[in-house]
Design a protein around this motif. Structure first.
Motif, PDB file in Angstrom:
ATOM      1  N   SER A 292      59.620  46.009  15.666  1.00 47.27           N
ATOM      2  CA  SER A 292      60.163  44.709  16.089  1.00 47.27           C
ATOM      3  C   SER A 292      59.233  43.926  17.008  1.00 47.27           C
ATOM      4  CB  SER A 292      61.512  44.914  16.796  1.00 47.27           C
ATOM      5  OG  SER A 292      61.323  45.600  18.030  1.00 47.27           O
ATOM      6  N   ALA A 293      58.025  44.452  17.267  1.00 44.84           N
ATOM      7  CA  ALA A 293      57.094  43.794  18.202  1.00 44.84           C
ATOM      8  C   ALA A 293      55.718  43.668  17.569  1.00 44.84           C
ATOM      9  CB  ALA A 293      57.012  44.597  19.497  1.00 44.84           C
ATOM     10  N   GLY A 325      63.918  41.761  16.570  1.00 45.49           N
ATOM     11  CA  GLY A 325      64.243  42.079  17.958  1.00 45.49           C
ATOM     12  C   GLY A 325      65.737  42.239  18.161  1.00 45.49           C
ATOM     13  N   PHE A 326      66.525  41.326  17.584  1.00 44.72           N
ATOM     14  CA  PHE A 326      67.993  41.420  17.679  1.00 44.72           C
ATOM     15  C   PHE A 326      68.490  42.743  17.085  1.00 44.72           C
ATOM     16  CE2 PHE A 326      68.188  36.562  17.762  1.00 44.72           C
ATOM     17  CZ  PHE A 326      68.547  36.511  19.101  1.00 44.72           C
ATOM     18  N   GLU A 327      67.884  43.144  15.956  1.00 46.39           N
ATOM     19  CA  GLU A 327      68.275  44.411  15.317  1.00 46.39           C
ATOM     20  C   GLU A 327      67.868  45.609  16.165  1.00 46.39           C
ATOM     21  OE1 GLU A 327      70.164  45.016  12.546  1.00 46.39           O
ATOM     22  OE2 GLU A 327      70.512  42.858  12.786  1.00 46.39           O
ATOM     23  N   ASN A 328      66.687  45.534  16.746  1.00 48.41           N
ATOM     24  CA  ASN A 328      66.182  46.651  17.554  1.00 48.41           C
ATOM     25  C   ASN A 328      67.070  46.932  18.761  1.00 48.41           C
ATOM     26  OD1 ASN A 328      64.116  48.648  18.265  1.00 48.41           O
ATOM     27  ND2 ASN A 328      63.653  47.274  19.961  1.00 48.41           N
ATOM     28  N   VAL A 329      67.520  45.878  19.424  1.00 43.99           N
ATOM     29  CA  VAL A 329      68.347  46.023  20.623  1.00 43.99           C
ATOM     30  C   VAL A 329      69.636  46.793  20.318  1.00 43.99           C
ATOM     31  CG1 VAL A 329      69.713  44.731  22.320  1.00 43.99           C
ATOM     32  CG2 VAL A 329      67.401  44.000  21.788  1.00 43.99           C
ATOM     33  N   LYS A 330      70.130  46.654  19.088  1.00 37.45           N
ATOM     34  CA  LYS A 330      71.389  47.327  18.707  1.00 37.45           C
ATOM     35  C   LYS A 330      71.271  48.850  18.729  1.00 37.45           C
ATOM     36  CE  LYS A 330      72.871  43.571  15.630  1.00 37.45           C
ATOM     37  NZ  LYS A 330      73.051  43.188  14.217  1.00 37.45           N
TER      38      LYS A 330
END
Length: 349
Positions: A292-293, A325-330
Motif C-alpha cells: 500500500s506504499a 491505504g484504506f484497505e491496509n488500515v483495515k
C-alpha cells in the motif's frame, strides 16, 4: 485480578504511549472490574485517567515509583499478574508481562543520552528475563529481541498497533500544496535525509511540513539550521490529533524515511486520512504497509527525492495508493490487538 502499570499516563504521547493508552482503553471495555490501573501521582492525561478509573499509589514518581512503590503495592494485594505496556517494568517483580516496542537504544545509541542508554542496557535484558512473557509490536521487533537478548521465540508474541478512530479524511480549503512528515526529531527518524531530498526537488511550488517534538537527548542543530535556511520547510512542532487529521487529509503525500521502527503508526494514520505514503524499505515498515506504499531507500537521499517526485507528479499513483491505504488500515484494530493480549493472559493464568 489483572493490574496494569499506568505510568504511561505521566508521559508525553509518542507511539509507545499511544499503544499503552489504546490497549488499556480496550481492556477496560473488555474486562471491566477484572482489571485495575495504577499510576504515580504526576499524571498529565487526566481525562484518560478518569476514563480508566486509575488508582494513584505511592509517593514517588518515574523509575523510582516503578521499581519501589509499584512492586510494594502489588505484594500487599497478593502479587497479581502485572501487565506493562510501555517498555519498562519493575525488575524484581516476577509475576509480570512486559511489552518491548523496539531496541532503538541499542541500534541507534546516538539518539539517547548516556544515562538513558545505561539504564536500558542494564535493565531491559533483566526485565525480559524476569518476565513470564514478552509482547512486542511487529515480527521485526520479535526477531530483534530474540537475536539481541536470546529470548525464546516461543516466549514472545506480536500485538500490532492500530489507528484511533479520529483519523479519517477531513478535507479543508488550503492555499498551498505540501508534503507532510510526522515524527519526533530523533536521528533514526531520518528527517535529515528527508530535508536534503526536499532541497533537491525540481518543484519549488510545494512545501514540506514537519510535525513532531524535538528530542531533548538528541540536539539536531545541523538539521534545524537546514530547516531555517529553506522558506519552503515549515517546522510545526507538536500538534493536536485534530490538527494532525487535517494535515494528513490535505497533504499531497506523506513521507516516512525512518531508519529504525518497531512498528510505525504515522503511515497508518496518514492512510486512514486518505493520504498516499512513501516509507522506508527497511525494518518493520514493509510488514506494516505491505503493497500500500511507495518504498524508498532511507540511506539514499537521491532515491528519497526520486520517490517524492514520482508520487507528487503522478495523480493516478496517488489515487491507487489512497485506495490501497484504506484497505491496509483495515488489517489493524485496537480491539483485535487487545483480545490478543487477553489470550496471552488467559494462557499464562
Amino acid at each position: 485480578m489483572l493490574v496494569i502499570n499506568s505510568r504511561f499516563l505521566t508521559q508525553n504521547i509518542t507511539g509507545v504511549q499511544r499503544f499503552a493508552i489504546e490497549i488499556s482503553k480496550q481492556l477496560k471495555i473488555l474486562l471491566g472490574d477484572q482489571v485495575e490501573f495504577v499510576s504515580p501521582k504526576n499524571i498529565i492525561h487526566n481525562e484518560l485517567a478518569k476514563e480508566l478509573d486509575v488508582k494513584i499509589i505511592g509517593n514517588k514518581t518515574g523509575h523510582l515509583w516503578e521499581q519501589i512503590d509499584l512492586p510494594k503495592y502489588l505484594k500487599k494485594i497478593g502479587s497479581p499478574l502485572l501487565l506493562n505496556l510501555a517498555n519498562t517494568a519493575p525488575l524484581f517483580y516476577k509475576n509480570k508481562i512486559v511489552t518491548v516496542h523496539d531496541i532503538a537504544y541499542e541500534r541507534f545509541p546516538q539518539t539517547f543520552d548516556w544515562k538513558f542508554r545505561l539504564y536500558y542496557k542494564l535493565l531491559m535484558p533483566n526485565i525480559i528475563k524476569t518476565s513470564k512473557y514478552t509482547l512486542t509490536v511487529s515480527e521485526f521487533s520479535k526477531n530483534e529481541i530474540h537475536q539481541f537478548y536470546g529470548t525464546s521465540l516461543n516466549n514472545i508474541d506480536v500485538v500490532y498497533n492500530a489507528v484511533n478512530e479520529i483519523f479519517e479524511p477531513k478535507k479543508i480549503k488550503i492555499n498551498e500544496r505540501y508534503i507532510l512528515a510526522v515524527s519526533s526529531l530523533n536521528y533514526q527518524k531520518n528527517f535529515h535525509s528527508l530535508v536534503k531530498a526536499f532541497n533537491l526537488l525540481y518543484d519549488n511550488n510545494i512545501k514540506l511540513y514537519l510535525v513532531g517534538g524535538i528530542n531533548k537527548n538528541f540536539a539536531p542543530t545541523e538539521l534545524l539550521s537546514e530547516i531555517e535556511k529553506n522558506k519552503n520547510i515549515v517546522f510545526k512542532g507538536r500538534v493536536s490529533d485534530e490538527e494532525l487529521v487535517e494535515l494528513y487529509s490535505n497533504a499531497v503525500c506523506f513521507v516516512y524515511p525512518s531508519l529504525y521502527e518497531g512498528f510505525g503508526i504515522p503511515p497508518l494514520e496518514a492512510q486512514a486520512c486518505g493520504c498516499p505514503v512513501i516509507v522506508s524499505n527497511v525494518v518493520s515498515l514493509p510488514e506494516v504497509c505491505g503493497d500500500s506504499a511507495l518504498y524508498c531507500n532511507p540511506y539514499d537521499v537521491k532515491d528519497i527525492q526520486n520517490k517524492i517526485e514520482t508520487l507528487i507528479n503522478d495523480e493516478k499513483l496517488q489515487e491507487e495508493l489512497r485506495r490501497k491505504g484504506f484497505e491496509n488500515v483495515k488489517r489493524f484494530s485496537w480491539e483485535k490487538s487487545a483480545r490478543k493480549v487477553i489470550k496471552v493472559i488467559e494462557d499464562l493464568i
